[in-house]
Design an enzyme around this catalytic site. Structure first.
Site, PDB file in Angstrom:
ATOM      1  N   LYS B 104     108.973  73.616  -4.030  1.00 17.93           N
ATOM      2  CA  LYS B 104     109.326  72.577  -4.991  1.00 17.93           C
ATOM      3  C   LYS B 104     110.198  73.186  -6.092  1.00 17.93           C
ATOM      4  O   LYS B 104     110.081  74.371  -6.410  1.00 17.93           O
ATOM      5  CB  LYS B 104     108.020  72.028  -5.579  1.00 17.93           C
ATOM      6  CG  LYS B 104     108.151  70.816  -6.472  1.00 17.93           C
ATOM      7  CD  LYS B 104     106.755  70.316  -6.858  1.00 17.93           C
ATOM      8  CE  LYS B 104     106.814  69.104  -7.778  1.00 17.93           C
ATOM      9  NZ  LYS B 104     105.458  68.592  -8.070  1.00 17.93           N
ATOM     10  N   SER B 179     105.195  63.825  -7.212  1.00 15.37           N
ATOM     11  CA  SER B 179     106.458  64.446  -7.523  1.00 15.37           C
ATOM     12  C   SER B 179     106.906  65.479  -6.493  1.00 15.37           C
ATOM     13  O   SER B 179     108.056  65.896  -6.543  1.00 15.37           O
ATOM     14  CB  SER B 179     106.376  65.095  -8.902  1.00 15.37           C
ATOM     15  OG  SER B 179     105.439  66.141  -8.917  1.00 15.37           O
ATOM     16  N   SER B 180     106.061  65.889  -5.551  1.00 16.05           N
ATOM     17  CA  SER B 180     106.514  66.860  -4.548  1.00 16.05           C
ATOM     18  C   SER B 180     107.133  66.133  -3.351  1.00 16.05           C
ATOM     19  O   SER B 180     106.841  66.441  -2.189  1.00 16.05           O
ATOM     20  CB  SER B 180     105.342  67.747  -4.094  1.00 16.05           C
ATOM     21  OG  SER B 180     104.641  68.281  -5.190  1.00 16.05           O
ATOM     22  N   ILE B 200      99.498  67.372 -10.686  1.00 13.26           N
ATOM     23  CA  ILE B 200      98.826  67.211 -11.981  1.00 13.26           C
ATOM     24  C   ILE B 200      98.195  65.824 -12.082  1.00 13.26           C
ATOM     25  O   ILE B 200      97.432  65.553 -13.005  1.00 13.26           O
ATOM     26  CB  ILE B 200      99.808  67.482 -13.142  1.00 13.26           C
ATOM     27  CG1 ILE B 200      99.070  67.798 -14.444  1.00 13.26           C
ATOM     28  CG2 ILE B 200     100.771  66.327 -13.333  1.00 13.26           C
ATOM     29  CD1 ILE B 200      99.951  68.349 -15.538  1.00 13.26           C
ATOM     30  N   GLY B 201      98.510  64.943 -11.117  1.00 10.10           N
ATOM     31  CA  GLY B 201      97.910  63.605 -11.123  1.00 10.10           C
ATOM     32  C   GLY B 201      97.926  63.011  -9.721  1.00 10.10           C
ATOM     33  O   GLY B 201      97.536  61.864  -9.503  1.00 10.10           O
ATOM     34  N   GLY B 202      98.403  63.839  -8.769  1.00 13.24           N
ATOM     35  CA  GLY B 202      98.504  63.367  -7.393  1.00 13.24           C
ATOM     36  C   GLY B 202      99.787  63.832  -6.728  1.00 13.24           C
ATOM     37  O   GLY B 202     100.115  63.409  -5.621  1.00 13.24           O
ATOM     38  N   SER B 203     100.517  64.722  -7.370  1.00  9.87           N
ATOM     39  CA  SER B 203     101.876  65.076  -6.946  1.00  9.87           C
ATOM     40  C   SER B 203     101.960  65.872  -5.657  1.00  9.87           C
ATOM     41  O   SER B 203     103.048  66.049  -5.112  1.00  9.87           O
ATOM     42  CB  SER B 203     102.596  65.836  -8.065  1.00  9.87           C
ATOM     43  OG  SER B 203     103.000  64.939  -9.076  1.00  9.87           O
TER      44      SER B 203
END
Lengths: 439, 439
Positions: B104, B179-180, B200-203
């Site tokens: 990433k 985000s990934s 950090i929240g589901g990324s």
């Protein structure tokens, strides 16, 4: 009429005194005179304790537990001998069954005050237990006493407006250290075989060093800390940790192993799921020596103890490196340093928690242990003309009084990396062998 | 003249394009038409890749490593097939020797930009490596590509003003998540066999779920995170973690085991010294099912996948409990829940990271895995008159388009406690067996 803080403190002290049965209070006529500084011989010599009580309170933990578990001793008798309080009976309910454990004041116990020395917290009993209290109770420990601290637990002597000052039973003119200085005094006096204190800048190690007992300062997360009372709630930049204090390293390891293996992470979400691991540290260690921290030179007895330790360890074929900050990437097994600049020190004169505090910042695991060396007013005279490293250093050197600390045990500190508690204990054992000091 | 952000982004995109050798760019005449939504078959069917290149890029990790290590395949050929970039050669230097690993964008590599999508960070190459980069290089991995993210990595689709939008290779009208989401798209396309993202929240889990691949969201401290670039530097209330993304669970475990056993805690002080532990999770699990989180009901394909999974697991004699918050003190082996409310979703319509984010707050270990169920426009029609739990729920239900997501894989999430990564992986294996899905 509003009560003054003096009124509240006086009433609290009276209540504390009243909680001790009259027959367990020392009669005035056999009380040691103020001139007697070392009172650790009192239990043995005064005739106030029975032969059995002395037997119980001088035994080591494995013997206490074995005798209780095979029913030769009653847990209630042992606990009474330590505490004059009643203990649970019945079948062993856990690995600490029947073992009296003393606790620093900030461990919450339902129905008991945790004042941390604040008069404003007198009469505010805890409504929940600290997680470690639940862990110890479940393991069968008998909680029989809470011990004194400095106000908010933030200085290195144990004095506050509620209960007054705790003195060092080895020399009542000296401090027993702080903030876990009620614990260290009680253990050095033989009133507890195993205590639990806390450490945010040296509060386990400093009192252990001032009284010549052992302690382990673990990294955060190794022992459960949830629901203890903080003197600075919300401050999490450096986390407070708790750890055992005892007269032997074996007792320290006994506590650590049993607490960790109770899987306390199931009760405290900040506790790490790491079992007590077997370690093989080898027979030859590579030690970095911190002779001084660049701010304060240790007082003469501590310098002598560290030099003695290094010589003995070299004789035992360990590798010694004079540690300097630029060596921080070199592989050392551990660091050895003073625990504090002092053997102990007169009341009000303790200064500089730098030797311990740096390892709170780094969250390293550390043991404070008695070096086998005792302060000696002849060997440890104040030196004149020594270069001072700071204003604080100058003040400490100026205040040093070789006569005042004569005879006090000197402790040193061994430091391993973060979460290497098993290694710290195992390496302390190797070092003690090198020094010829009992574990 | 000041350059506009559009100028900078255009130049950066051109530079990126120029970094790809001309012979590796897909000729316009064989480029799939815009109307072709699923482009995952392109490498196999287009004739653009050689037989060897297809062999390398479709092999599983153990085969790739075995062939390289026995010298049947050259690391440089494998890396070229994946990346068209040169690889190191010589004797195996570590357990990942020759294995191409995609990263990433926020993993710093000396000399390369980590823009996180910010135009203002174009042309600001990293001056140090992220610790994980050093760990992977030392293990012999070949780092050949960095992948796209949303600006600051703080939304669940991968779109930004520097590089534009990453689409889902299974259906280019849908998001690959975020985000990934650059990683998930690349892995689903077969352009990477093993990638590393952050969460950090589901990324990690959201993009894995949007593309039907596997990921492990570890608890903080299990894999090294030091020196990665943050989109919100200083925010430590919830710590970002990184983890592997791959097409098989075996590959996930391969990464986890090798990274942890490299002792990364010696390089990153926040990393915990916990080796990859053998676990025995038993054959019969007690699972708590989170049917919905009380805020958003999953869309029909996800509801069907969860119901299917529960039925299969019951058939396999696992114990299923409908999990409710008041059951939080009951002992469960693990929780099973949707990873997101969606199979995937049209660009711009992703909402609600609640199913993943709660386990970042709790810092629990979690796996997202393909359930074996695919969205079906006939079976998963929008239901009318269903009670909505919140405004967001109403919007998601209103926007649901059964036709748009037809054929997309549906993923679910398995959650174990903090720092139970081994258990999370092992239990996922047991669950996959119950579901008849390959690990």
């Amino acid at each position: 009429m509003t009560r003054t803080w003096q009124d509240i403190a006086k009433a609290k002290q009276a209540a504390l005194s009243d909680s001790i049965p009259p027959e367990w209070r020392v009669p005035t006529d056999i009380m040691p005179p103020d001139s007697q500084l070392d009172v650790t011989g009192f239990p043995r010599d005064s005739g106030f304790f029975t032969k059995d009580e002395l037997k119980y309170t001088t035994a080591k933990i494995p013997e206490i537990l074995q005798q209780i578990h095979c029913k030769a001793w009653k847990a209630v008798d042992v606990a009474q001998a330590f505490s004059k309080r009643a203990a649970k009976t019945g079948k062993p309910i856990g690995p600490l069954h029947g073992l009296p454990v003393s606790l620093k004041d900030n461990f919450n116990i339902i129905g008991k005050d945790s004042t941390l020395g604040f008069v404003s917290w007198v009469g505010v009993p805890a409504t929940y237990n600290t997680v470690l209290v639940d862990v110890l109770l479940k393991a069968g420990a008998v909680l029989y006493v809470k011990t004194n601290v400095p106000t908010a637990m933030m200085i290195a002597e144990s004095v506050n407006n509620t209960f007054g000052r705790t003195v060092n039973p080895l020399n009542r003119k000296l401090t027993s250290g702080g903030s876990s200085g009620g614990e260290s005094a009680l253990i050095a006096f033989g009133g507890s075989v195993l205590g639990v204190g806390t450490d945010i800048g040296g509060s386990l190690r400093i009192p252990a060093a001032c009284t010549g007992i052992f302690t382990l300062r673990p990294s955060f997360g190794r022992f459960p800390t949830a629901n203890a009372k903080s003197g600075l709630a919300g401050q999490e930049a450096v986390n407070s940790v708790n750890g055992p204090m005892a007269r032997t390293l074996d007792d320290i390891e006994f506590f650590a192993k049993n607490v960790v293996n109770s899987e306390p992470w199931k009760l405290d979400p900040k506790c790490l799921p790491i079992s007590w691991r077997p370690v093989d540290v080898g027979r030859k260690l590579r030690l970095g020596v911190i002779w001084n921290d660049g701010i304060v030179v240790p007082t003469p007895p501590v310098r002598r103890a560290l030099k003695h330790a290094v010589e003995k360890l070299q004789e035992a074929s360990h590798e010694i490196v004079d540690w300097e900050p630029e060596l921080h990437q070199e592989a050392m097994d551990l660091l050895v340093s003073p625990t504090t600049p002092f053997a102990s020190v007169e009341h009000g004169k303790f200064k500089h928690v730098g030797y311990t505090g740096v390892f709170n910042i780094l969250d390293y695991s550390a043991v404070s242990f008695p070096s086998g060396i005792y302060a000696d007013s002849e060997l440890d005279k104040a030196e004149t003309g020594i270069k001072t490293l700071s204003q604080m250093d100058a003040q400490i050197q100026a205040e040093y009084n070789a006569g005042a600390v004569h005879g006090m045990p000197v402790s040193l500190q061994l430091v391993a990396s973060r979460l290497e508690e098993e290694k710290a204990v195992a390496m302390t054992r190797v070092v003690l062998e090198g020094l010829g000091v009992a574990a």
